[in-house]
Design a protein around this motif. Structure first.
Motif, PDB file in Angstrom:
ATOM      1  N   GLY A  52       0.812  -1.205   0.000  1.00  0.00           N
ATOM      2  CA  GLY A  52       0.000   0.000   0.000  1.00  0.00           C
ATOM      3  C   GLY A  52       0.842   1.249   0.000  1.00  0.00           C
ATOM      4  O   GLY A  52       2.077   1.218  -0.093  1.00  0.00           O
ATOM      5  N   ASN A  53       0.167   2.383   0.138  1.00  0.00           N
ATOM      6  CA  ASN A  53       0.861   3.669   0.120  1.00  0.00           C
ATOM      7  C   ASN A  53       0.171   4.643   1.084  1.00  0.00           C
ATOM      8  O   ASN A  53      -0.592   5.509   0.670  1.00  0.00           O
ATOM      9  N   PRO A  54       0.433   4.505   2.394  1.00  0.00           N
ATOM     10  CA  PRO A  54      -0.171   5.428   3.353  1.00  0.00           C
ATOM     11  C   PRO A  54       0.425   6.824   3.203  1.00  0.00           C
ATOM     12  O   PRO A  54       1.647   6.978   3.135  1.00  0.00           O
ATOM     13  N   VAL A  55      -0.439   7.828   3.180  1.00  0.00           N
ATOM     14  CA  VAL A  55      -0.005   9.209   2.996  1.00  0.00           C
ATOM     15  C   VAL A  55      -0.652  10.079   4.061  1.00  0.00           C
ATOM     16  O   VAL A  55      -1.864  10.038   4.263  1.00  0.00           O
ATOM     17  N   VAL A  56       0.147  10.880   4.751  1.00  0.00           N
ATOM     18  CA  VAL A  56      -0.359  11.802   5.756  1.00  0.00           C
ATOM     19  C   VAL A  56       0.147  13.204   5.423  1.00  0.00           C
ATOM     20  O   VAL A  56       1.318  13.400   5.110  1.00  0.00           O
ATOM     21  N   THR A  57      -0.767  14.158   5.454  1.00  0.00           N
ATOM     22  CA  THR A  57      -0.409  15.550   5.170  1.00  0.00           C
ATOM     23  C   THR A  57      -1.017  16.450   6.232  1.00  0.00           C
ATOM     24  O   THR A  57      -2.034  16.115   6.854  1.00  0.00           O
ATOM     25  N   ALA A  58      -0.380  17.601   6.439  1.00  0.00           N
ATOM     26  CA  ALA A  58      -0.892  18.579   7.406  1.00  0.00           C
ATOM     27  C   ALA A  58      -0.271  19.923   7.096  1.00  0.00           C
ATOM     28  O   ALA A  58       0.878  20.004   6.636  1.00  0.00           O
ATOM     29  N   THR A 106      -1.544  22.403  18.057  1.00  0.00           N
ATOM     30  CA  THR A 106      -2.581  21.569  17.448  1.00  0.00           C
ATOM     31  C   THR A 106      -2.492  21.665  15.927  1.00  0.00           C
ATOM     32  O   THR A 106      -2.099  22.699  15.370  1.00  0.00           O
ATOM     33  N   LEU A 107      -2.863  20.578  15.279  1.00  0.00           N
ATOM     34  CA  LEU A 107      -2.923  20.576  13.820  1.00  0.00           C
ATOM     35  C   LEU A 107      -3.903  19.492  13.381  1.00  0.00           C
ATOM     36  O   LEU A 107      -4.294  18.621  14.160  1.00  0.00           O
ATOM     37  N   THR A 108      -4.308  19.571  12.114  1.00  0.00           N
ATOM     38  CA  THR A 108      -5.199  18.573  11.532  1.00  0.00           C
ATOM     39  C   THR A 108      -4.433  17.779  10.497  1.00  0.00           C
ATOM     40  O   THR A 108      -3.849  18.343   9.566  1.00  0.00           O
ATOM     41  N   ALA A 109      -4.393  16.465  10.685  1.00  0.00           N
ATOM     42  CA  ALA A 109      -3.672  15.583   9.777  1.00  0.00           C
ATOM     43  C   ALA A 109      -4.657  14.841   8.884  1.00  0.00           C
ATOM     44  O   ALA A 109      -5.614  14.240   9.371  1.00  0.00           O
ATOM     45  N   ASN A 110      -4.424  14.919   7.585  1.00  0.00           N
ATOM     46  CA  ASN A 110      -5.250  14.165   6.637  1.00  0.00           C
ATOM     47  C   ASN A 110      -4.577  12.826   6.355  1.00  0.00           C
ATOM     48  O   ASN A 110      -3.415  12.768   5.964  1.00  0.00           O
ATOM     49  N   CYS A 111      -5.317  11.739   6.585  1.00  0.00           N
ATOM     50  CA  CYS A 111      -4.763  10.395   6.477  1.00  0.00           C
ATOM     51  C   CYS A 111      -5.495   9.595   5.395  1.00  0.00           C
ATOM     52  O   CYS A 111      -6.730   9.597   5.338  1.00  0.00           O
ATOM     53  N   LYS A 112      -4.715   8.906   4.550  1.00  0.00           N
ATOM     54  CA  LYS A 112      -5.317   8.061   3.529  1.00  0.00           C
ATOM     55  C   LYS A 112      -4.275   7.076   3.019  1.00  0.00           C
ATOM     56  O   LYS A 112      -3.065   7.223   3.280  1.00  0.00           O
ATOM     57  N   ASP A 113      -4.742   6.065   2.325  1.00  0.00           N
ATOM     58  CA  ASP A 113      -3.852   5.151   1.618  1.00  0.00           C
ATOM     59  C   ASP A 113      -4.263   5.182   0.151  1.00  0.00           C
ATOM     60  O   ASP A 113      -5.389   4.783  -0.196  1.00  0.00           O
ATOM     61  N   THR A 114      -3.380   5.660  -0.716  1.00  0.00           N
ATOM     62  CA  THR A 114      -3.746   5.858  -2.121  1.00  0.00           C
ATOM     63  C   THR A 114      -3.974   4.540  -2.860  1.00  0.00           C
ATOM     64  O   THR A 114      -4.533   4.538  -3.959  1.00  0.00           O
ATOM     65  N   ASP A 115      -3.546   3.426  -2.249  1.00  0.00           N
ATOM     66  CA  ASP A 115      -3.813   2.119  -2.851  1.00  0.00           C
ATOM     67  C   ASP A 115      -5.047   1.455  -2.254  1.00  0.00           C
ATOM     68  O   ASP A 115      -5.351   0.300  -2.576  1.00  0.00           O
ATOM     69  N   GLY A 116      -5.722   2.178  -1.363  1.00  0.00           N
ATOM     70  CA  GLY A 116      -6.966   1.671  -0.803  1.00  0.00           C
ATOM     71  C   GLY A 116      -6.818   0.704   0.350  1.00  0.00           C
ATOM     72  O   GLY A 116      -7.803   0.078   0.763  1.00  0.00           O
ATOM     73  N   ALA A 121      -9.325   4.593  12.046  1.00  0.00           N
ATOM     74  CA  ALA A 121     -10.205   3.550  11.503  1.00  0.00           C
ATOM     75  C   ALA A 121     -10.548   3.797  10.041  1.00  0.00           C
ATOM     76  O   ALA A 121     -10.695   2.860   9.252  1.00  0.00           O
ATOM     77  N   ASN A 122     -10.663   5.063   9.679  1.00  0.00           N
ATOM     78  CA  ASN A 122     -11.051   5.409   8.315  1.00  0.00           C
ATOM     79  C   ASN A 122     -10.156   6.521   7.793  1.00  0.00           C
ATOM     80  O   ASN A 122      -9.573   7.293   8.569  1.00  0.00           O
ATOM     81  N   ALA A 123     -10.065   6.627   6.494  1.00  0.00           N
ATOM     82  CA  ALA A 123      -9.357   7.749   5.896  1.00  0.00           C
ATOM     83  C   ALA A 123     -10.095   9.034   6.228  1.00  0.00           C
ATOM     84  O   ALA A 123     -11.316   9.062   6.374  1.00  0.00           O
ATOM     85  N   GLY A 124      -9.328  10.133   6.389  1.00  0.00           N
ATOM     86  CA  GLY A 124      -9.954  11.412   6.694  1.00  0.00           C
ATOM     87  C   GLY A 124      -9.060  12.284   7.540  1.00  0.00           C
ATOM     88  O   GLY A 124      -7.842  12.056   7.640  1.00  0.00           O
ATOM     89  N   ASP A 125      -9.673  13.307   8.150  1.00  0.00           N
ATOM     90  CA  ASP A 125      -8.935  14.267   8.966  1.00  0.00           C
ATOM     91  C   ASP A 125      -8.970  13.861  10.433  1.00  0.00           C
ATOM     92  O   ASP A 125     -10.014  13.437  10.948  1.00  0.00           O
ATOM     93  N   TYR A 126      -7.820  14.055  11.097  1.00  0.00           N
ATOM     94  CA  TYR A 126      -7.709  13.743  12.517  1.00  0.00           C
ATOM     95  C   TYR A 126      -7.008  14.901  13.219  1.00  0.00           C
ATOM     96  O   TYR A 126      -5.982  15.402  12.732  1.00  0.00           O
ATOM     97  N   ASP A 127      -7.571  15.332  14.348  1.00  0.00           N
ATOM     98  CA  ASP A 127      -6.981  16.415  15.126  1.00  0.00           C
ATOM     99  C   ASP A 127      -5.869  15.868  16.015  1.00  0.00           C
ATOM    100  O   ASP A 127      -6.042  14.859  16.712  1.00  0.00           O
ATOM    101  N   VAL A 128      -4.749  16.567  15.993  1.00  0.00           N
ATOM    102  CA  VAL A 128      -3.574  16.155  16.766  1.00  0.00           C
ATOM    103  C   VAL A 128      -3.206  17.271  17.736  1.00  0.00           C
ATOM    104  O   VAL A 128      -3.139  18.441  17.344  1.00  0.00           O
ATOM    105  N   THR A 129      -2.967  16.910  18.997  1.00  0.00           N
ATOM    106  CA  THR A 129      -2.525  17.870  20.004  1.00  0.00           C
ATOM    107  C   THR A 129      -1.251  17.354  20.663  1.00  0.00           C
ATOM    108  O   THR A 129      -1.196  16.210  21.119  1.00  0.00           O
ATOM    109  N   THR A 140       1.162  -2.851   8.016  1.00  0.00           N
ATOM    110  CA  THR A 140       2.342  -2.296   8.703  1.00  0.00           C
ATOM    111  C   THR A 140       3.182  -1.398   7.816  1.00  0.00           C
ATOM    112  O   THR A 140       4.249  -0.939   8.229  1.00  0.00           O
ATOM    113  N   LYS A 141       2.745  -1.109   6.627  1.00  0.00           N
ATOM    114  CA  LYS A 141       3.446  -0.151   5.761  1.00  0.00           C
ATOM    115  C   LYS A 141       3.232   1.236   6.349  1.00  0.00           C
ATOM    116  O   LYS A 141       2.127   1.572   6.814  1.00  0.00           O
ATOM    117  N   THR A 142       4.261   2.062   6.340  1.00  0.00           N
ATOM    118  CA  THR A 142       4.169   3.394   6.926  1.00  0.00           C
ATOM    119  C   THR A 142       4.520   4.477   5.921  1.00  0.00           C
ATOM    120  O   THR A 142       5.276   4.258   4.970  1.00  0.00           O
TER     121      THR A 142
END
Length: 445
Positions: free
Chosen positions: A33-39, A52-62, A87-95, A120-122
């Motif tokens: 897979g290809n997990p991608v996190v941006t903020a 605080t920041l908002t991290a967008n989490c997804k895996d481009t390979d699904g 649990a799901n792709a989307g935005d997560y608040d980080v503190t 376990t791919k990161t």
């Protein structure tokens, strides 16, 4: 911290796979897979605050996601971290908490975001964060009477104020008016979040400058005096200080007719007392109900213990027959620093305790106590062969060996001995030949 994060990640991976398809071989996970996190880069942060920041989490390979780990790093060292179940792709608040640390300069920290999927791919993203030490516009010096003095800063974290003193020693701590920030003693040094008084000393009286540096936590005045004063009060009756053998000290807030433990202090007859034990950190407690001091090596929270090489501390625990300043409130075999008695380390591996019968030691034809390596159970000296073996050269205080009704290692009186009120005995333990060859000697004065 990283071990805990790993355990959480493994548990999350196992849960995801079991829920997905039970026919696979889970002993051999193939990271894919290809997990991608941006903020977005957060605003600049102050030490002691949160970022605080908002991290967008997804895996481009699904692939299914597992966890997001956020770490705040100072020069590559993790100073705070948090793990979020994704649990799901989307935005997560980080503190994250930005620590207020001694000596750390202003600079650029790094927020490291690690997104792991169910295989376990990161994927890792690092975000710079500018961090500065706050400037306090309302820092005050609070003296021992609670009087507040406004302090001013020179722009480089040095704060000063002027107060008027009548004695060369005084106490106080630092805090902001909103009480968000306090700097006081933790028993050993200046610490954030403490409002326990610090000790100050000035070679002159009258107007003096009180200073504090919020970067390196230095404070003053701390001027050298020929006789160093130590201040007590009934509400502030415990003092931890570095004491020096041969240095003279005076005591404020207590009476000159108190019991000044002769193992630790010699009365100079002019209101000063010379310290007799070896250089080190000691905690002194003024016991107003008994008109005297109780002293032990180490801090209040970390009393000294005996080391395997014979250095450190030796403690006495036993029947309700001993105590300092007196044995009036003694409790049999209690194991805290108010009941266990610390011998004075008068040499590197030599320990001494002085008892005056009728005051620090109960008189009569029997006694019962024991020597330990801490203010509680654990290392103890015995009269039989052991790693901590004690023999006695005295015919007054003997060491039991488990026979004749005397417990192994317990101190008892020789045949026909009676301790009479007014007698003074100096007990010394020498560990120079090793803890397995400790020798107790006794001198009657």
């Amino acid at each position: 911290m990283r071990k805990n994060i790993l355990y959480i990640a493994i548990a999350a991976v196992a849960t995801t796979f079991l829920a997905a398809c039970s026919d696979d071989d889970y002993n051999y996970i193939n990271p894919s897979g290809n997990p991608v996190v941006t903020a977005e880069q957060p605003a600049d942060a102050l030490m002691g605050d949160e970022v605080t920041l908002t991290a967008n989490c997804k895996d481009t390979d699904g692939k299914a996601l597992s966890t997001l780990t956020a770490e705040l790093c100072f020069s590559g060292e993790v100073v705070d971290a948090t793990t979020i179940r994704t649990a799901n792709a989307g935005d997560y608040d980080v503190t994250l908490n930005v620590p207020f640390l001694k000596h750390v300069p202003n600079g650029t920290a790094t927020i490291r975001l690690t997104l792991q999927n169910a295989t376990t791919k990161t994927g890792v993203t690092e975000i710079p964060l500018k961090v500065e030490r706050p400037h306090f516009s309302d820092l005050q010096f609070i003296d021992a009477d609670g009087k507040a003095y406004d302090m001013t800063e020179d722009g480089n974290y040095n704060y000063t104020t002027t107060i008027n003193i009548e004695k060369n020693a005084f106490k106080g701590y630092f805090k902001t008016k909103d009480e968000k920030w306090t700097f006081g003693s933790n028993g050993a040094e200046v610490a954030l979040g403490q409002d326990t008084n610090l000790d100050f000393q000035s070679a002159k009286q009258g107007e003096v400058t009180v200073s504090f540096n919020s970067c390196n936590f230095s404070y003053g005045p701390q001027e050298e005096l020929s006789v160093i004063p130590i201040i007590f009060s009934e509400s502030d009756n415990v003092v931890t200080r570095d004491l020096v053998k041969g240095q003279s000290y005076s005591f404020d807030g207590v009476s000159s007719d108190w019991y000044y433990d002769p193992d630790f202090f010699t009365d100079n007859g002019d209101g000063s007392y010379t310290f007799n034990a070896i250089d080190g950190t000691y905690t002194m407690k003024a016991v107003y109900s008994q008109n005297g001091f109780r002293i032990h090596a180490g801090t209040a929270d970390a009393p000294a213990t005996l080391n395997a090489d014979g250095t450190g501390a030796i403690w006495i625990i036993g029947d309700a027959v001993y105590g300092k300043p007196t044995f009036a409130d003694a409790q049999g075999w209690w194991t805290d620093t108010d009941h266990a008695l610390c011998m004075a380390p008068v040499g590197e591996k030599t320990y001494q305790v002085t008892f005056t019968v009728g005051k620090q030691l109960k008189g009569g034809t029997s006694t019962n106590f024991k020597f330990f390596g801490q203010a509680g159970w654990g290392t103890e000296f015995k009269g039989t062969a052991a790693d901590y073996h004690l023999s006695s050269t005295s015919d007054v205080f003997l060491v039991g060996d488990g026979t004749g009704g005397h417990d192994d290692g317990n101190i008892y009186l020789g045949e026909g001995v009676e301790l009479m009120n007014g007698e003074t005995y100096v007990l010394t333990i020498d560990l120079s030949a090793g803890t397995n060859n400790a020798v107790l000697s006794v001198e009657k004065k």
